[in-house]
Design a protein around this motif. Structure first.
Motif, PDB file in Angstrom:
ATOM      1  N   GLU A 211     -11.027  -5.664  -2.314  1.00  0.00           N
ATOM      2  CA  GLU A 211     -11.582  -6.246  -3.537  1.00  0.00           C
ATOM      3  C   GLU A 211     -12.633  -5.324  -4.161  1.00  0.00           C
ATOM      4  OE1 GLU A 211     -14.853  -9.717  -4.296  1.00  0.00           O
ATOM      5  OE2 GLU A 211     -13.208 -10.229  -2.934  1.00  0.00           O
ATOM      6  N   LEU A 212     -13.382  -4.624  -3.313  1.00  0.00           N
ATOM      7  CA  LEU A 212     -14.480  -3.785  -3.786  1.00  0.00           C
ATOM      8  C   LEU A 212     -14.074  -2.339  -4.049  1.00  0.00           C
ATOM      9  CD1 LEU A 212     -17.306  -5.163  -1.471  1.00  0.00           C
ATOM     10  CD2 LEU A 212     -17.026  -5.577  -3.921  1.00  0.00           C
ATOM     11  N   GLY A 213     -12.785  -2.020  -3.870  1.00  0.00           N
ATOM     12  CA  GLY A 213     -12.340  -0.700  -4.309  1.00  0.00           C
ATOM     13  C   GLY A 213     -11.791   0.237  -3.269  1.00  0.00           C
ATOM     14  N   ALA A 214     -11.646  -0.212  -2.016  1.00  0.00           N
ATOM     15  CA  ALA A 214     -11.034   0.660  -1.012  1.00  0.00           C
ATOM     16  C   ALA A 214      -9.604   1.003  -1.430  1.00  0.00           C
ATOM     17  CB  ALA A 214     -11.038  -0.021   0.351  1.00  0.00           C
ATOM     18  N   ASP A 215      -9.175   2.207  -1.115  1.00  0.00           N
ATOM     19  CA  ASP A 215      -7.819   2.631  -1.460  1.00  0.00           C
ATOM     20  C   ASP A 215      -6.789   2.087  -0.491  1.00  0.00           C
ATOM     21  OD1 ASP A 215      -8.144   4.693  -3.775  1.00  0.00           O
ATOM     22  OD2 ASP A 215      -9.703   5.226  -2.339  1.00  0.00           O
ATOM     23  N   GLY A 216      -7.239   1.600   0.627  1.00  0.00           N
ATOM     24  CA  GLY A 216      -6.356   0.992   1.603  1.00  0.00           C
ATOM     25  C   GLY A 216      -7.166   0.522   2.786  1.00  0.00           C
ATOM     26  N   VAL A 217      -6.608  -0.383   3.584  1.00  0.00           N
ATOM     27  CA  VAL A 217      -7.314  -0.897   4.757  1.00  0.00           C
ATOM     28  C   VAL A 217      -6.383  -0.849   5.965  1.00  0.00           C
ATOM     29  CG1 VAL A 217      -8.865  -2.370   3.441  1.00  0.00           C
ATOM     30  CG2 VAL A 217      -6.689  -3.302   4.246  1.00  0.00           C
ATOM     31  N   ILE A 218      -7.006  -0.784   7.134  1.00  0.00           N
ATOM     32  CA  ILE A 218      -6.272  -0.727   8.396  1.00  0.00           C
ATOM     33  C   ILE A 218      -6.857  -1.772   9.321  1.00  0.00           C
ATOM     34  CG2 ILE A 218      -5.703   0.708  10.402  1.00  0.00           C
ATOM     35  CD1 ILE A 218      -6.291   3.159   8.452  1.00  0.00           C
ATOM     36  N   ASN A 219      -6.023  -2.682   9.782  1.00  0.00           N
ATOM     37  CA  ASN A 219      -6.470  -3.690  10.756  1.00  0.00           C
ATOM     38  C   ASN A 219      -6.272  -3.105  12.149  1.00  0.00           C
ATOM     39  OD1 ASN A 219      -6.731  -5.911  12.554  1.00  0.00           O
ATOM     40  ND2 ASN A 219      -6.314  -7.319  10.864  1.00  0.00           N
ATOM     41  N   GLY A 220      -7.391  -2.725  12.784  1.00  0.00           N
ATOM     42  CA  GLY A 220      -7.327  -2.075  14.082  1.00  0.00           C
ATOM     43  C   GLY A 220      -6.799  -2.953  15.186  1.00  0.00           C
ATOM     44  N   LYS A 221      -6.728  -4.245  14.947  1.00  0.00           N
ATOM     45  CA  LYS A 221      -6.167  -5.165  15.938  1.00  0.00           C
ATOM     46  C   LYS A 221      -4.642  -5.163  15.872  1.00  0.00           C
ATOM     47  CE  LYS A 221      -8.339  -9.088  16.273  1.00  0.00           C
ATOM     48  NZ  LYS A 221      -8.755 -10.499  15.987  1.00  0.00           N
ATOM     49  N   GLU A 222      -4.109  -4.830  14.697  1.00  0.00           N
ATOM     50  CA  GLU A 222      -2.665  -4.932  14.479  1.00  0.00           C
ATOM     51  C   GLU A 222      -1.941  -3.595  14.528  1.00  0.00           C
ATOM     52  OE1 GLU A 222      -2.283  -6.949  10.777  1.00  0.00           O
ATOM     53  OE2 GLU A 222      -3.135  -8.838  11.526  1.00  0.00           O
ATOM     54  N   GLU A 223      -2.679  -2.485  14.344  1.00  0.00           N
ATOM     55  CA  GLU A 223      -2.033  -1.174  14.409  1.00  0.00           C
ATOM     56  C   GLU A 223      -3.018  -0.134  14.912  1.00  0.00           C
ATOM     57  OE1 GLU A 223      -0.924   0.566  10.609  1.00  0.00           O
ATOM     58  OE2 GLU A 223      -2.326  -0.760   9.563  1.00  0.00           O
ATOM     59  N   ASP A 224      -2.476   0.975  15.378  1.00  0.00           N
ATOM     60  CA  ASP A 224      -3.302   2.072  15.865  1.00  0.00           C
ATOM     61  C   ASP A 224      -3.961   2.755  14.671  1.00  0.00           C
ATOM     62  OD1 ASP A 224      -3.993   4.847  16.543  1.00  0.00           O
ATOM     63  OD2 ASP A 224      -3.059   4.421  18.480  1.00  0.00           O
ATOM     64  N   ALA A 225      -5.277   2.696  14.603  1.00  0.00           N
ATOM     65  CA  ALA A 225      -5.992   3.229  13.443  1.00  0.00           C
ATOM     66  C   ALA A 225      -5.784   4.730  13.290  1.00  0.00           C
ATOM     67  CB  ALA A 225      -7.482   2.910  13.552  1.00  0.00           C
ATOM     68  N   VAL A 226      -5.739   5.455  14.385  1.00  0.00           N
ATOM     69  CA  VAL A 226      -5.541   6.913  14.316  1.00  0.00           C
ATOM     70  C   VAL A 226      -4.175   7.239  13.730  1.00  0.00           C
ATOM     71  CG1 VAL A 226      -5.377   9.033  15.668  1.00  0.00           C
ATOM     72  CG2 VAL A 226      -7.119   7.325  16.240  1.00  0.00           C
ATOM     73  N   GLU A 227      -3.139   6.565  14.231  1.00  0.00           N
ATOM     74  CA  GLU A 227      -1.788   6.800  13.704  1.00  0.00           C
ATOM     75  C   GLU A 227      -1.699   6.389  12.241  1.00  0.00           C
ATOM     76  OE1 GLU A 227       0.682   8.442  15.084  1.00  0.00           O
ATOM     77  OE2 GLU A 227      -0.730   8.836  16.719  1.00  0.00           O
ATOM     78  N   ALA A 228      -2.373   5.322  11.865  1.00  0.00           N
ATOM     79  CA  ALA A 228      -2.351   4.872  10.480  1.00  0.00           C
ATOM     80  C   ALA A 228      -2.982   5.919   9.556  1.00  0.00           C
ATOM     81  CB  ALA A 228      -3.081   3.542  10.341  1.00  0.00           C
ATOM     82  N   VAL A 229      -4.095   6.500   9.982  1.00  0.00           N
ATOM     83  CA  VAL A 229      -4.733   7.538   9.158  1.00  0.00           C
ATOM     84  C   VAL A 229      -3.849   8.765   9.053  1.00  0.00           C
ATOM     85  CG1 VAL A 229      -6.703   9.130   9.040  1.00  0.00           C
ATOM     86  CG2 VAL A 229      -7.081   6.708   9.581  1.00  0.00           C
ATOM     87  N   ARG A 230      -3.231   9.137  10.153  1.00  0.00           N
ATOM     88  CA  ARG A 230      -2.303  10.287  10.106  1.00  0.00           C
ATOM     89  C   ARG A 230      -1.154  10.016   9.139  1.00  0.00           C
ATOM     90  NH1 ARG A 230      -2.353  11.266  16.616  1.00  0.00           N
ATOM     91  NH2 ARG A 230      -4.227  12.572  16.702  1.00  0.00           N
ATOM     92  N   ARG A 231      -0.648   8.803   9.177  1.00  0.00           N
ATOM     93  CA  ARG A 231       0.453   8.452   8.268  1.00  0.00           C
ATOM     94  C   ARG A 231      -0.009   8.499   6.813  1.00  0.00           C
ATOM     95  NH1 ARG A 231       0.835   3.608   9.631  1.00  0.00           N
ATOM     96  NH2 ARG A 231       0.014   2.611   7.740  1.00  0.00           N
ATOM     97  N   LEU A 232      -1.202   7.957   6.548  1.00  0.00           N
ATOM     98  CA  LEU A 232      -1.715   7.911   5.180  1.00  0.00           C
ATOM     99  C   LEU A 232      -2.067   9.296   4.642  1.00  0.00           C
ATOM    100  CD1 LEU A 232      -3.983   4.762   5.614  1.00  0.00           C
ATOM    101  CD2 LEU A 232      -2.031   4.929   4.052  1.00  0.00           C
ATOM    102  N   THR A 233      -2.325  10.237   5.533  1.00  0.00           N
ATOM    103  CA  THR A 233      -2.709  11.588   5.101  1.00  0.00           C
ATOM    104  C   THR A 233      -1.594  12.603   5.310  1.00  0.00           C
ATOM    105  OG1 THR A 233      -3.700  12.026   7.280  1.00  0.00           O
ATOM    106  CG2 THR A 233      -5.169  11.181   5.540  1.00  0.00           C
ATOM    107  N   GLY A 234      -0.382  12.113   5.529  1.00  0.00           N
ATOM    108  CA  GLY A 234       0.750  13.023   5.714  1.00  0.00           C
ATOM    109  C   GLY A 234       0.612  13.895   6.943  1.00  0.00           C
ATOM    110  N   GLY A 235      -0.068  13.368   7.957  1.00  0.00           N
ATOM    111  CA  GLY A 235      -0.240  14.087   9.210  1.00  0.00           C
ATOM    112  C   GLY A 235      -1.461  14.989   9.259  1.00  0.00           C
ATOM    113  N   ALA A 236      -2.155  15.133   8.146  1.00  0.00           N
ATOM    114  CA  ALA A 236      -3.269  16.090   8.075  1.00  0.00           C
ATOM    115  C   ALA A 236      -4.541  15.578   8.731  1.00  0.00           C
ATOM    116  CB  ALA A 236      -3.555  16.446   6.621  1.00  0.00           C
ATOM    117  N   GLY A 237      -4.776  14.287   8.691  1.00  0.00           N
ATOM    118  CA  GLY A 237      -6.056  13.739   9.117  1.00  0.00           C
ATOM    119  C   GLY A 237      -7.029  13.682   7.955  1.00  0.00           C
ATOM    120  N   CYS A 238      -8.171  13.041   8.178  1.00  0.00           N
ATOM    121  CA  CYS A 238      -9.137  12.850   7.090  1.00  0.00           C
ATOM    122  C   CYS A 238     -10.250  13.894   7.139  1.00  0.00           C
ATOM    123  CB  CYS A 238      -9.723  11.443   7.138  1.00  0.00           C
ATOM    124  SG  CYS A 238     -10.568  11.046   8.676  1.00  0.00           S
ATOM    125  N   ASP A 239     -10.937  14.032   6.010  1.00  0.00           N
ATOM    126  CA  ASP A 239     -12.020  15.019   5.883  1.00  0.00           C
ATOM    127  C   ASP A 239     -13.363  14.499   6.380  1.00  0.00           C
ATOM    128  OD1 ASP A 239     -10.566  17.083   4.098  1.00  0.00           O
ATOM    129  OD2 ASP A 239     -10.278  15.191   3.019  1.00  0.00           O
TER     130      ASP A 239
END
Length: 351
Positions: A211-239
């Motif tokens: 609601e406040l402007g995040a480009d996406g959210v990850i529920n760490g209870k429902e999915e692996d947060a690390v894998e989710a970030v890798r997927r969202l960044t095309g495997g690159a990881g975040c800055d």
């Protein structure tokens, strides 16, 4: 101003009450502020629940609250930049001004700081406070005293973004969607960060992040947060990762989800005070670790961002309690963290 004021005091662990005290008289370099809103911070809740944070131990009766907004009602003789009727946000920490940290401009590290609601210094769950005028920041006409009360946590978010060198073109992840996580996310967006994702395990908080402007959210209870970030960044990881949850698992995840040369800013305090990290991986990636203790030189920037519409501070507030309801305000804030993202106490009507 003559007379007495109502003050809410912590009378013991889990117990609030009221007393009356004289309305303070402002010194020459101070202003008297009629408080209208005071936020309930995580540290307030921790003191309320346990009676201490580290070496800071509450000795009742103690006044909680360090996130104030209000209106100037009296001005000290030396004060030139504020007038009666000005809306202000109050920076809650008064520093010595002459230690090595103050001289370097890093006044948040001053060892002699006097900070609202940090024992033995009383906070501001009360009707009036006299405060150093230099620490009272005038709010523009389009910024309310409710928003003024939330400049304090927003300042933490901006300091975290600055510590991480946030800038356009980056992809950032915020671990934790509590108040500090949300203001960190909004600070990153205001600083021009291209994509900001938020991780939490509470769906209400993740909904608020979107609601406040995040480009996406990850529920760490429902999915692996690390894998989710890798997927969202095309495997690159975040800055950049801003870690506000204060848990070992989320801090370890931050090391794994970042790309080489990235920065991790540690904001959240762990309950144990110690965490174990995969340092070989951090070394291989040449990660930069930064930490945050409060903020410095941030209030004008934070106020400008709200006035310009870059940060929706009102949007983080989920609950507003009346001053008469302080016991319930504290109890609910402690017991219903899944639904109460940010609670504020309404001390008096905005002038």
């Amino acid at each position: 101003m003559d007379g007495t004021m109502r003050v809410a005091v912590m009378e013991g662990i889990g117990k609030m009450g009221y007393t009356r005290r004289p309305i303070p008289v402002p010194k020459a370099d101070e202003v008297l502020v009629k408080l209208e809103y005071v936020g309930i911070c995580g540290s307030d809740m921790h003191y309320y629940e346990t009676g201490a944070i580290g070496d800071y131990v509450v000795k009742p009766p103690f006044v909680l609250g360090h996130e104030p907004g209000g209106t100037v009602v009296e001005v000290g003789s030396n004060v030139k930049h504020l007038r009666v009727g000005d809306k202000v946000a109050l920076e809650p920490g008064k520093t010595c001004g002459h230690c090595e940290f103050c001289r370097q401009g890093k006044y948040n590290l001053c060892p002699d700081v006097v900070f609202f609601a940090t024992p033995p210094v009383d906070g501001v769950f009360q009707e009036y406070v006299a405060h150093e005028a230099a620490l009272c920041f005038k709010l523009p006409d389009n910024v309310s005293t409710l928003e003024g009360a939330l400049i304090e946590p927003l300042a933490v978010g901006f300091h975290a973004a600055n510590q991480g060198g946030a800038h356009a073109g980056q992809t950032a992840v915020v671990m934790g969607a509590g108040c500090i996580g949300l203001v960190s996310m909004m600070a990153l967006k205001a600083q021009g960060v291209s994509r900001v994702y938020v991780v939490d395990v509470m769906s209400r908080r993740l909904d608020k992040a979107l609601e406040l402007g995040a480009d996406g959210v990850i529920n760490g209870k429902e999915e692996d947060a690390v894998e989710a970030v890798r997927r969202l960044t095309g495997g690159a990881g975040c800055d950049l990762v801003i870690e506000t949850a204060g848990t070992e698992i989320t801090t370890r995840q931050a090391v794994h989800m970042t790309k080489k040369g990235a920065a991790i800013v540690l904001v959240g305090y762990s309950k144990t005070g110690e965490i174990t990290l995969p340092m070989s991986l951090a070394l291989d990636k040449e990660l930069t670790f930064k930490t945050v203790f409060r903020y410095r030189h941030i209030y004008p920037m934070a106020i400008d961002s709200v006035a310009a519409g870059k940060v929706n501070l009102k949007g983080i507030v989920t609950d507003i309690f009346d001053f008469d309801d302080i016991q319930n305000a504290m109890d609910r804030s402690v017991a219903d963290k899944a639904n109460i993202v940010k609670a504020v106490v309404r001390i008096g009507k905005e002038g």
